[in-house]
Design a protein around this motif. Structure first.
Motif, PDB file in Angstrom:
ATOM      1  N   LYS A  54     102.721 108.183 -11.790  1.00  0.00           N
ATOM      2  CA  LYS A  54     102.034 108.832 -12.935  1.00  0.00           C
ATOM      3  C   LYS A  54     102.947 109.874 -13.570  1.00  0.00           C
ATOM      4  N   GLY A  74      99.215 103.963   4.340  1.00  0.00           N
ATOM      5  CA  GLY A  74      98.031 103.987   3.475  1.00  0.00           C
ATOM      6  C   GLY A  74      98.307 104.370   2.032  1.00  0.00           C
ATOM      7  N   LEU A  75      99.557 104.653   1.695  1.00  0.00           N
ATOM      8  CA  LEU A  75      99.832 105.179   0.350  1.00  0.00           C
ATOM      9  C   LEU A  75      99.857 104.083  -0.702  1.00  0.00           C
ATOM     10  N   GLU A  76      99.277 104.397  -1.863  1.00  0.00           N
ATOM     11  CA  GLU A  76      99.293 103.449  -2.985  1.00  0.00           C
ATOM     12  C   GLU A  76     100.711 103.359  -3.537  1.00  0.00           C
ATOM     13  N   LEU A  77     101.122 102.165  -3.912  1.00  0.00           N
ATOM     14  CA  LEU A  77     102.461 101.968  -4.475  1.00  0.00           C
ATOM     15  C   LEU A  77     102.395 101.563  -5.951  1.00  0.00           C
ATOM     16  N   ASP A  78     101.168 101.554  -6.509  1.00  0.00           N
ATOM     17  CA  ASP A  78     101.014 101.112  -7.901  1.00  0.00           C
ATOM     18  C   ASP A  78     100.891 102.329  -8.824  1.00  0.00           C
ATOM     19  N   SER A 117      98.552 104.062  -9.610  1.00  0.00           N
ATOM     20  CA  SER A 117      97.635 105.149  -9.223  1.00  0.00           C
ATOM     21  C   SER A 117      98.372 106.217  -8.416  1.00  0.00           C
ATOM     22  N   ASN A 118      99.610 105.915  -7.981  1.00  0.00           N
ATOM     23  CA  ASN A 118     100.362 106.914  -7.208  1.00  0.00           C
ATOM     24  C   ASN A 118     100.825 108.049  -8.118  1.00  0.00           C
ATOM     25  N   SER A 159     108.767 101.975 -10.088  1.00  0.00           N
ATOM     26  CA  SER A 159     108.348 101.581  -8.741  1.00  0.00           C
ATOM     27  C   SER A 159     108.526 102.762  -7.790  1.00  0.00           C
TER      28      SER A 159
END
Length: 309
Positions: A77, A66-70, A72-73, A55
């Protein structure tokens, strides 16, 4: 391989491209570049704590909504790629303090990824070499290996083939941060279109560009006046076309004593080079008075490293 220990805090720097030449568009849709990177004192901090899954959360002085937390971050990765590479079965909780602008041409996401690799390596007790981490970093993006290495370096190929460059002393920069981002792929597309539109006037782009010798000489001499003469970014025309207001910012900085200004990477951050600390402070005051979001940094600084209590 050790079990996960107590939380680890790692700092990784943002970067400026003091020189950037972009080769012609290749059949795979990419360009080779030749760039001179300098790591600067605007840094990301990543805290890695033991967890069963992966996480990420963000805080900091810039807007992180606006940042992705899934998955795709890029930080997630990085952690997952490292875990897969060494067959580590646990996870990690990442808490990131963001200071480098998002989509600002300063490699903030790349710094997050580099810091995550160093943090997870320490947290999971892996003891990987810098070479091993560098190889993993290169799979995550062109700027990630440099955030790992820091200092001053020449990047070729996609920007990830690095060789350290000698730099003497410290350079003083004043950065103007925009309240919006520019997408790197969009800036490259705009550059290709700019080159097509102006094909009659521009000399054709080479396949394998190189960094000019006078840039390396200026860095080696630690001479800001010499470096100011050789700052260059092929992406700047494209960034100015997509964000015309940047042209006025460049003029304002140069009117207020900057030796030179340049769009960093794909923009929209603008970096002004100052002659010394006093000039940097007076430039910072003048640009702040014009209601711009300004910060003062120095470079070069170290790459991603564990902060000890």
């Amino acid at each position: 391989m050790g079990a996960a220990g107590k939380p680890v805090l790692v700092k990784a720097p943002g970067k400026l491209n003091v020189f950037m030449r972009v080769g012609q568009l290749q059949e795979d849709g990419y360009h080779d570049v030749a760039t001179a990177y300098q790591a600067v004192s605007l840094c990301e901090e990543v805290k890695a704590s033991p967890a069963s899954d992966f996480s990420v959360s963000f805080e900091g002085p810039i807007d992180v909504n606006g940042l992705e937390l899934d998955g795709s971050n890029i930080a997630i990765k990085a952690a997952r790629l490292l875990a897969r590479t060494v067959d580590y079965r646990g996870g990690v909780r990442l808490e990131i303090t963001k200071r480098v602008p998002i989509a600002g041409g300063m490699g903030g996401g790349s710094a997050d990824a580099a810091a995550t690799l160093v943090a997870c390596d320490a947290l999971w007790g892996l003891g990987l070499s810098r070479e091993d981490l560098h190889a993993i970093a290169a799979r995550l993006g062109a700027d990630v290996p440099f955030a790992l290495m820091g200092g001053t370096a020449v990047g070729t190929g996609r920007g990830d083939e690095l060789s350290p460059a000698l730099a003497k002393g410290s350079f003083h920069w004043v950065l103007v941060l925009a309240d919006y981002g520019l997408s790197t792929p969009r800036v490259y597309r705009e550059l290709d279109q700019h080159r097509e539109r102006n094909a009659a006037d521009l000399s054709p782009a080479v396949v394998a560009p190189q960094v000019d010798a006078d840039v390396l000489q200026a860095l080696r001499a630690g001479d800001p006046h010499m470096l100011a003469e050789s700052l260059h970014n092929d992406l700047q025309a494209a960034s100015l076309h997509l964000a015309p207001a940047l042209a006025g910012v460049l003029e304002l900085g140069e009117r207020n004593g900057a030796l030179a200004g340049i769009v960093s990477g794909s923009g929209p951050t603008i970096a002004f080079l100052a002659a010394d600390l006093d000039s940097a402070i007076s430039l910072q005051i003048a640009l702040s008075a014009a209601r711009l979001n300004v910060t003062r940094v120095t470079g070069p600084v170290q790459g991603a490293r564990v902060l000890h209590d």
